[in-house]
Every structure is written in structure tokens, then in C-alpha cells.
Write an enzyme that holds these catalytic residues in place. Structure first.
Site, PDB file in Angstrom:
ATOM      1  N   GLU A 162       0.796  -1.218   0.000  1.00  0.00           N
ATOM      2  CA  GLU A 162       0.000   0.000   0.000  1.00  0.00           C
ATOM      3  C   GLU A 162       0.837   1.282   0.000  1.00  0.00           C
ATOM      4  O   GLU A 162       0.480   2.273  -0.616  1.00  0.00           O
ATOM      5  CB  GLU A 162      -0.870  -0.037   1.266  1.00  0.00           C
ATOM      6  CG  GLU A 162      -1.877   1.042   1.390  1.00  0.00           C
ATOM      7  CD  GLU A 162      -2.819   0.718   2.548  1.00  0.00           C
ATOM      8  OE1 GLU A 162      -3.298  -0.419   2.641  1.00  0.00           O
ATOM      9  OE2 GLU A 162      -3.058   1.613   3.369  1.00  0.00           O
ATOM     10  N   SER A 163       1.935   1.278   0.719  1.00  0.00           N
ATOM     11  CA  SER A 163       2.753   2.491   0.790  1.00  0.00           C
ATOM     12  C   SER A 163       3.502   2.714  -0.505  1.00  0.00           C
ATOM     13  O   SER A 163       4.152   3.726  -0.676  1.00  0.00           O
ATOM     14  CB  SER A 163       3.757   2.382   1.932  1.00  0.00           C
ATOM     15  OG  SER A 163       4.633   1.294   1.675  1.00  0.00           O
TER      16      SER A 163
END
Lengths: 262, 363, 363, 262
Positions: free
Chosen positions: D54-55
Site C-alpha cells: 500500500e505504501s
């Protein structure tokens, strides 16, 4: 080129464009004369401007004269080279103060055509480049300056194709079409500098270059030019100092500012 | 019938009777399905340019132009497409369509048009001629920024975005994909232009370096290429150099295209010729001047030009030999390094090609 | 009246009687005007953190959170905002809202909410308590990706974009900014979510390096920060190091925020503490565990925590001393270098803080 | 931990999750058990998977166990760390095959709640994390797998807040809401593995873990579970070899796979 020769028309044009650039602004420049003008401005009255380019180069270290807006001189050691979508996004977001563009045709409301000459899209007299970034800059930038040769064909009542909306049909129509910014604020030609009357947004003579008359300017135009109140001022001309800077430091090889030999 | 509600005015203005031809560029469902079916393996994807063009360019494909103008554009890949006689391609001519010679051979038949020409070197009379002869049909008019936003929408996982570009212009009247709609968050009138996400069929990207899996490093202007790589159904990476994966991971920070987009990797030094490649070589300016000022002006000249430079070379090595071989290579490297700022002490003046003066050299 | 047509259902669900409070986040015209009025000069913008907060944070501002979770987040700037008693801020809690302690002191009163908590360390009971006590009002619910797209729309110069995220969920019912509309290019039903471009008032971004003009270099996850910097009315760059402009130009390729966005530059080594800073220091994990597992659970504990760590330190130097001083610094650098792959030979085990076991150390 | 000890429930769960991962796929992983499962899959039956976070970290070099999706292990020498908007865009564009997420509540149609417990948004019994990336992944990814503890409260008839749409109200309603992808394809709990009946999209028992019965699973559920035709198969359990790989190579410190001591 002799450095004490009087300024030629291209040098004068470069100076007039440069005079549109205020210090402490961000300037969107194309290749050719606007680039020359930007560098001249920085070396004279506007040392604190930042130049940005369509290919994404931001604030390059000044080098030679670019032959393409994608060329290395437009992003020479730039801290960031933006993707194209972000580069135009800068204009929308208010991070560009002024941009300079050419045109094949411009009408009385500052609408620009770089698409085609003729009235049949499929059988044009000449197909031109199309928009490129012309529409994007004209649509989004706070202040646009148009630069080009003035003839009745190039300044028609109505352009053959509206590539870029200037003041559309005048009045408030640009804003009503959904566009931000002031649109075109000046048109610079070999005849003079033109602005747009605030209410009607019709093209108006602002200054005439030395030796020009209103009659000549009108003869070079396909629609009726508005005149300002009172006497029309002369366009300020470059001092010899400025011409020397232009010749020595900005375009020493005269790539953009020497007249083509016959 | 079709599932897309194209602008009727634009279809009429463009005389498009078969709007189905417009579908692939905006057919997200199909692009997603193609992406989902890609082999995800981190395997050695290296093949030759010939193989890559043969396998990944189908007649009729929507091809995205990459790079910018003369800069890092995959021109040698275009030449191979012409050599293999690929047909009826749709070319997205943004940010540049100085490949109008591809129309002459029938490789490109449709244009999604944003810019045609070669900047300071003049307008492209070949394009006008092909257009009037009906050899190219314009399927949509765009601004540079409009195409850029359409590709970005795709990369962002958006069906499309609103734009303030092109509003009120005739471009909208000649683009079936665009719709003027009200800004949904505003009470008062605020016309905005809906630009759909764009999904090209095939994109060739010339990178400075890539590993054999397809992780590709771009230096200098990336323009639309990161978005185009994410959006395109098929992606072919060509690269000046193949480097170890660990070199990409450790040293090539900045603009990287991840390997899983790539269908093929081609080691192709000088693949941007006759354009320039940041960090590697400057462009042969006279080549472009000759193209615009001489070769493009009539059918005979452009035919000769294509015979000489495209069909007359089998690959980029032969192309370099025609430009001047080793001498050209050394000069081109020297100039690009200087232009990028490593060395101020270089003279960029050169013998310009004009209609009356063919210097016969390309540097 | 207002110019924005907010979702009535969401206003009702959120009990927002004064929708004007929502305007600034989406008021493009105002943001553009502010940007146009910025001083463009490339001047030395360095000031202290105290000065930056005093000058650029106004009570009621919409503040964008930056970094990701514990990573490169401008937490020391948040602490200074609290120390100066700034009030009634709207916090965009994406990608993280582990700053709920700012609600306790009244600095943050409104939340644009995407995530609250501290991942593996548990949910944030302080946030629940403040919410029930009416000390924080949620103005809009989002997903991470929705906020990210709203900021990207701004950076792209778009009034907003369509998204397939959040459709059908209750998030839409608790977000006045969102509208479900038909995909304008589709004939058949294709609901899409309109996300407007987002324009925060003020954004603090902690960068690895910056020059004195504000060109700022980010390494590691950039998350929303490049878009946030382009969109925000006011931008304060804080940096681990101030470097010469030429260092940015020559060596810091990758993610750079251009100087003209920046209103101020603050030299602030360890400005991400108690988070981690890629390339510089690992996070003190027990600090977060103690916050979530002990300090957040009641009003007394959180008060003590704030007194100790925020008001009890005047700057990040004192904060470091409380963490363990030089010993902590060396260990934190060692761990982050190892985690990023320069050295495998490091043991990451540590003495976890639990409610029954306070190791009293932070590394 | 003794390496010949029988698999504990967390280890079994890690294995069952890993069994959902096919080789040659791109896997979106969160922290905790899904991460353990991803690494286990790579070390056993799926050596050619690519993990994305996600990051923005894409395909990091495997290191220790991340404590945050933004932590260095999620982007360790990644060729590219994507901005967050692009990271989710990958899911929409068909570049992610499967993703794993937790939940506070999941209903019979696989709708997920990570927002709040209670029926009053302003006075919840407990305010939870909110969406984070949960909604984005569930909305966009081709195949979602939900992982969590099964109790009647956590598997209610109707979730207190729909954070992420699974199959909405069943049938075709997910697609009608405008969402792409298959939505949730599996739910994994301590009781068994569940899928969704293709037509109604109601949750259905797929396999039960050894020692579990349908009655126990139903008692842990706030709605009626569908049963497959015929006998319900047992969930395949990890072999001792796999448990050894898990203990030795994947989570040697037992950070995520050792049971908390009382």
C-alpha cells in the site's frame, strides 16, 4: 554582426516580448524568440524569474538556446523534470504567471488557430501542427501573450479553427465556457503591441512600433482594431545597452535574432 | 451499437461511420482483462527488435507515441514496424507526430492527433498531403495536456477526469471521446471537460537502461511514458543498455517502469536515432531539417527518404553508419554531455540543411 | 448559500449545520489565487520551526497529514503546533491519523478521516473517546485511495476525477464532497464516484534534504506528498539536512518538490521523531506501543503523555534525550540502514511495551 | 519453540492463507499474517510471485517482517516506490491478482466493516480505524481474501458500517454499484474457509478445519451459512516440512505465528 548596428526587427521583437515579463514571476517559455526574450529579461530587468518548459523542465541552469522544448537546455540540471500532465497542471494551479505562444491565425478576441488553413477540415489548404501545448497554456495560464507576424490573413475576423480559446466571443464568454485565468493579455507583432478592451474583449492597439501608423496596422488586420483614448503611444525601444546584452550574452550566434539572408 | 456514447457532433465532423474503431482506446474492461492475463513471472524477457515487433504489433493496433519530439522517442522501433509492413495502426500523436512518414507506407492509417511537425524545423507538408489524399484519417483531435491527462487518469485507476483544457475550442468538436459536463460539486454553471482514461494497445518505450525482466530506467523528461506504460495493453521496453537487476534497485532511483508491465525487453543501443537520447547522444539536426524542408514536400522525395533511411537500413547500426559512423557517435555523445551541463566548452553550431544547402553530414 | 453543492445525505448524517466549514478544502479559485500571489523569488526561506508554525498555521486551517503512518511524518511540526496552542484545525487524516492526541489539546477539532490507529499496535481508543465527547467532529469519511486521488486531481490541474473506489459503501453517505454520477462515455449504467480536487490550507513536509530555497528531496515512500505540495495553499518544508542547491540539481534525482511551492524551509534534523526517517533513523517502537496500549486508554493517561512528550520537550533535541540520547541515535541509525538492506547482520528484536511490561527504553 | 511441535492455530492460518496464493501472481499484502503467508507461499509452492504494498513498495528484496506497510521492509531496494494513488491504481488496472485484508465485521455478502461498532456514528460503542486502504483494495482488486476471527459479533447479518463493498446485497449488486473485479472470493477464519455461492453471493462453507463441525461454525456466525453439495471437505493442513520452513525461514522469531502467552 557589428555590435553597434541598429536593432533589427527580430531583436526589437525579442526586447518587446521581454518587456512583458515582470521580475519575480514564473514564465512558461517555448523555443525561439520567447526563450531569447526570457533570457534577456533575466539579464536585464527581471533577474529573479523562473523559467519552466512544456517537456517538464523546471528552472534549468541556463545554457545554450534550445532547438526543441524537449531538448537538454530546457531541463539542464533541473531539480525536477515534471511529467507532462503535471507541467500543464502547474498553469491551472496558479504556479505560472505568464506564457508566450505563437499562432498561425489570431482573431479579434484573441482566439488562436494552429490547426489548419481553409474551411474544410478534411481538405485543408494547409494542415498545421495542431494544438500541441497551445490549447493547454491558453486555457489555463493566468496571462497569455501571443507573438507573431501581422497580416490580414493571420489576423482574420474569424479563425479557421479555434485551437485555443482566447476571449471566445468577447465579453464574459471565456469565463462562461468554464475557463480560468485572464486569457490573452497582449498580442505582439511587427506593427505594435495590442491588448483587449476590458469589457468587450476586442483587440485594441496599445502601442505602435516606431515608424508604424494606425493605418498600416489596420491594413495588416482582417478586422477593425479598437483604438485607445487619446494619442497612441510608441512602443518603447531597446537601449543600446540592452541590444548589446542581447548580442553578446543572450544570442551571440544570432540563431534567433539575426535576419535570414536572402 | 457499441457501449460508448461518443459525441455525435464529433463523429459527424470527422466523418466516422464506424465508431467501433474508436473503442479500443477507451475500453478499460478489455485492457484490465489483458493485464490480468499477462504472465507475471520475473523471467528473462529479452528478444530482438524484429521479434518484438512481429509478436507484439498487430495490424490495426492503437500505438502510443513516447518520448518527446526528438527526445528519447522509439524511432528505431517505428522503422522496424514499417520494415515489417505492419498496417492500419492508430497512432496517438502526442506529444509528437513527426512520424508522418509511417502513413506513406500504410503502417499508420489513423491519427489521434495532438501535434504534427518538427518545431523549429517547420510544419509537416507530408501530413497535409496524406490527409488530403485520404491516406490518414484523424479519429480525434487533442491538446498535449488532454492526452497527458487521459493517460494519467488510466494510471490513477480512474475512469476519467474533468479538465479545464480544450473547453470552448473546436478541438472538442473534433474529438468523439470528450464530453462537456457540469462540475458536479458546483451549484452555479461550471462547464468542465470529461476526458476518459486512455488505454493504448501497444507502447514501445526507449529507456536508458533496463534489466532483463523489464524494470526500466528513464532519465530526463519522462513526458507521458510512466502513465502510458501503466495503461497500455502491451509494453515493449527497448533500452540503450541491459543492466543487472541490482543496478536498477540500487542506483537508478527516479523514474522506473516496473517489470510486470513489460511484455518484452530489447537491447537496442541507439534506439532513439535519429532523435536524441539524454545521457547518450545528441540528435543529428540536419536529418530533421532535410526531412521537413526537402523530403516531406512531395511524394517522390518522401518515398526516396523512406527507401534510403528505413528500408535502406536493416537496423540502427547501419543507420549510424549512414550518419557518419564512429565520428558521428563521438560527436553526438560529446554534444549531449555538454548540453546537459557537464561541459560548457562545446560549440553547438553546425551546418544547417536548407533547401539550397545540403551539407551532406549529420552532425 | 455557498457555491458548493454538497451531498445532503452526508451533511445530515454528519450533522453538519454549517457547510461553509467544508469549503476551503475544495475551493480551487481561492487556492489558485493564493498560489498566484506567492512570492516567486528564489530567496533564502530558512526560518525556525517556531517561526514557521507561528506564521503559516492559522487557527481553523485545513492541515494535510504527510508521510505514511510512522514513516517520514512531520510529527515534530505537529508537536510545535500543539505547543503554540493553535486551535480548531481540520486534519486530513490520510494516510494516517495517529495524531489523535492533537484533539486533546484542541489543536485539531475537525477530521477528514481515512485511518485512525497505529497498525499492529492497536486501535486508537483516544479517538473514540474524543469523538464521543464531541471534541472532534468528522467532516468527511474517505478511503486512503480516495484522498490520494483527490490530491492527484489537484496536481494534474483537474477539477476532480471519477473513481471506482468507495462506490456502494457507507463512506459515501458520510462524505459531503462525493457524488455518484454516470460515466459520461458509457451508454449503459456505469456508476462512478466523482472526487473533487483537494486543496489543503497548509502542508508540512519532512524531507531528507532541501536547499535553502525549498527544493526538497524525498527518498522512500512519497505517498501523497508530491501532490499535496502542489495543491496546498501554504507549504513548509522541514528537512533533515540543508544542502547546496547544486547538490539537489546534480545528486538528488527522483522525488523532488520544486522550490516555488515552498513558503518556508526549516532545518530540522530528527523532525520525523518519534517516527522513522528513511536513510536516517528507525522508529522507537515502544513509544507507539505505550501510546496505544497505555496512554490512549483514558483522559488522565493521554494528558500525562502530552505533558511529558509534547509540552515537556521544547524541541526535537530534548525529545531525543528522552528517548535515550546518543545511544538511541546510534541504534536508530543502525537499524534503519539494516532494514533498508545495507546490512543484514542486525537483530530487530526489542523489548515490546505491553500493559504489564514497560521496558522504559525506546530502542 | 520446538520445531517438531504440532502446528499452532496461527501457523495453520498462515498456511491456509498462503494456499490461496497461486504461483506467477502479483499479491497485495498487508502486515501481519498475510505477509507471513506471502513469504511462506514464495518459499513453497509459489516461488514466482511478486509482492506489492500500500505504501507503494513494489517487489522489495525480502528482509525482516514489516511492522507497518510503510516500513523499510516493504520497499527494501524496490525498483520503484509508487505514490499511493498509483499503488491503488495498479489494482484497478488489473496488475494485482489477489489481496488479503482483515476486518472487524464481515456480513453474509462479504461486506466489510472497519469503521465502528454500534448503530450511532456519533456515539459508537467503539470507533475503529476507518477504511485506510481496505475500501480501495476491496473495491478494485480482482480477488479479495478476508482473514479474521469468527464470532457471531464479527460475522453479523448486517455490518454496522459498510466500509468496503464485498457483494453488497448479493446477486449482481456489486457490479450494478459500478465495481470491478470478483470481490471477496474467500473468507478464512479459525473455523474454516468460506466462499460465496456464485448466484446469490451468500457466504458458503468451503472447507472446515480439522476438529471443526458445521454446527460449531454456524454457532460462530450471526447469519445462516450456506452448505456446499455433499460432504464438506477438510481444509488441507500444512505438512511438517512446511511448518519447518515457516518456523525456520519465514518467522523464526515467531513474531506473528507464536500464540501470545497468557
Amino acid at each position: 554582426m557589428k555590435n553597434d548596428a541598429p536593432a533589427n526587427p527580430l531583436e526589437i521583437l525579442a526586447y518587446i516580448i521581454s518587456a512583458q515579463i515582470k521580475d519575480h514571476t514564473i514564465v512558461y517559455v517555448g523555443t525561439g524568440l520567447p526563450m531569447v526574450a526570457g533570457i534577456l529579461a533575466r539579464k536585464t530587468h527581471a533577474p529573479n524569474i523562473t523559467m519552466v518548459y512544456e517537456s517538464g523542465g523546471q528552472d534549468p541552469i541556463q545554457g545554450g538556446m534550445p532547438w526543441s522544448v524537449g531538448g537538454p537546455f530546457t531541463w539542464r540540471k533541473s531539480p525536477v523534470v515534471m511529467e507532462m500532465a503535471y507541467s500543464f497542471g502547474q498553469c491551472y494551479n496558479g504556479y505560472v504567471d505568464i506564457a508566450f505562444l505563437g499562432f498561425a491565425q489570431v482573431d479579434r478576441y484573441g482566439n488562436v488557430n494552429t490547426h489548419m488553413i481553409g474551411d474544410d477540415f478534411h481538405q485543408p489548404k494547409a494542415r498545421l501542427t495542431g494544438s500541441g501545448g497551445n490549447n493547454d497554456l491558453t486555457s489555463l495560464t493566468e496571462n497569455m501573450v501571443l507573438v507573431g507576424l501581422q497580416t490580414p490573413e493571420k489576423f482574420p475576423e474569424k479563425v479557421d479553427f479555434i485551437t485555443s480559446v482566447g476571449h471566445l466571443r468577447g465579453g464574459n464568454t471565456r469565463k462562461e465556457a468554464g475557463l480560468p485565468g485572464n486569457g490573452p493579455v497582449a498580442v505582439i507583432s511587427q506593427c505594435g503591441v495590442f491588448d483587449f478592451e476590458p469589457k468587450t474583449k476586442k483587440m485594441r492597439v496599445k502601442t505602435l512600433h516606431p515608424g508604424m501608423t494606425l493605418d498600416i496596422a489596420q491594413m495588416c488586420t482582417g478586422f477593425e482594431l479598437l483604438k485607445p483614448e487619446g494619442e497612441i503611444p510608441l512602443t518603447p525601444m531597446p537601449t543600446p545597452d540592452i541590444i548589446e546584452i542581447l548580442r553578446r550574452e543572450v544570442d551571440p550566434r544570432g540563431v534567433f535574432t539575426s535576419l535570414p539572408s536572402a | 451499437m457499441g457501449v460508448f456514447d461518443y459525441s455525435r457532433e464529433a463523429l459527424e465532423n470527422l466523418k466516422i461511420d464506424d465508431p467501433g474503431i474508436l473503442d479500443r482506446l477507451v475500453d478499460f474492461e478489455n485492457a484490465r482483462a489483458v493485464h490480468l492475463n499477462k504472465n507475471r513471472s520475473k523471467k528473462d524477457k529479452r528478444i530482438s527488435l524484429k521479434e518484438a515487433v512481429a509478436e507484439f504489433v498487430q495490424d490495426g493496433d492503437v500505438v502510443l507515441d513516447t518520448g518527446f519530439g526528438y527526445v528519447r522517442t522509439c524511432i528505431q522501433s517505428h522503422f522496424e514496424i514499417m520494415r515489417q509492413g505492419k498496417k492500419d495502426l492508430q497512432m496517438i500523436g502526442a506529444p509528437n507526430t513527426n512520424q508522418s512518414y509511417m502513413i506513406v507506407t500504410g503502417s499508420v492509417r489513423y491519427s489521434h492527433n495532438s501535434y504534427t511537425g518538427a518545431e523549429m524545423r517547420g510544419t509537416d507538408r507530408n501530413y497535409t498531403r496524406q490527409l488530403k489524399a485520404g491516406k490518414v484519417r484523424i479519429l480525434s483531435e487533442w491538446s498535449h495536456g488532454g492526452i497527458a491527462q487521459g493517460l494519467k487518469a488510466a494510471q490513477l485507476g480512474s475512469p476519467g477526469l474533468l479538465s479545464k483544457q480544450m473547453l470552448g475550442s473546436d478541438i472538442v468538436k473534433y474529438n468523439p471521446y470528450l464530453k462537456v459536463i457540469q462540475n458536479p460539486l458546483k451549484k452555479e454553471s461550471d462547464p468542465s471537460l470529461f476526458i476518459p482514461a486512455l488505454y493504448p494497445d501497444v507502447t514501445f518505450i526507449h529507456a536508458q537502461a533496463a534489466d532483463k525482466y523489464g524494470n526500466a530506467y528513464i532519465y530526463g523528461p519522462t513526458v507521458n511514458d510512466l502513465a502510458g506504460a501503466a495503461a497500455s495493453r502491451k509494453v515493449v521496453i527497448t533500452a540503450e543498455e541491459i543492466v543487472p537487476e541490482m543496478d536498477i534497485r540500487c542506483n537508478k532511483k527516479g523514474s522506473i517502469i516496473p517489470f510486470f508491465y513489460a511484455d518484452a525487453v530489447v537491447e537496442l543501443p541507439y534506439g532513439a536515432l535519429p532523435g536524441s537520447m539524454p545521457g547518450y547522444y545528441y540528435w543529428p539536426r540536419q536529418w530533421w531539417e532535410k526531412l521537413m524542408r526537402f523530403s516531406a514536400i512531395n511524394e517522390e522525395n518522401i518515398g526516396k527518404f523512406i527507401d534510403e533511411w528505413v528500408f535502406g537500413t536493416k537496423d540502427q547500426i547501419e543507420f549510424i553508419e549512414k550518419l557518419g559512423g564512429a565520428k558521428w557517435m563521438i560527436e553526438a555523445r560529446r554534444q549531449t554531455k555538454a548540453a546537459e551541463g557537464d561541459n560548457e566548452d562545446v560549440d553547438f553550431s553546425y551546418q544547417e540543411y536548407t533547401i539550397n544547402n545540403d551539407p551532406g553530414i549529420f552532425y
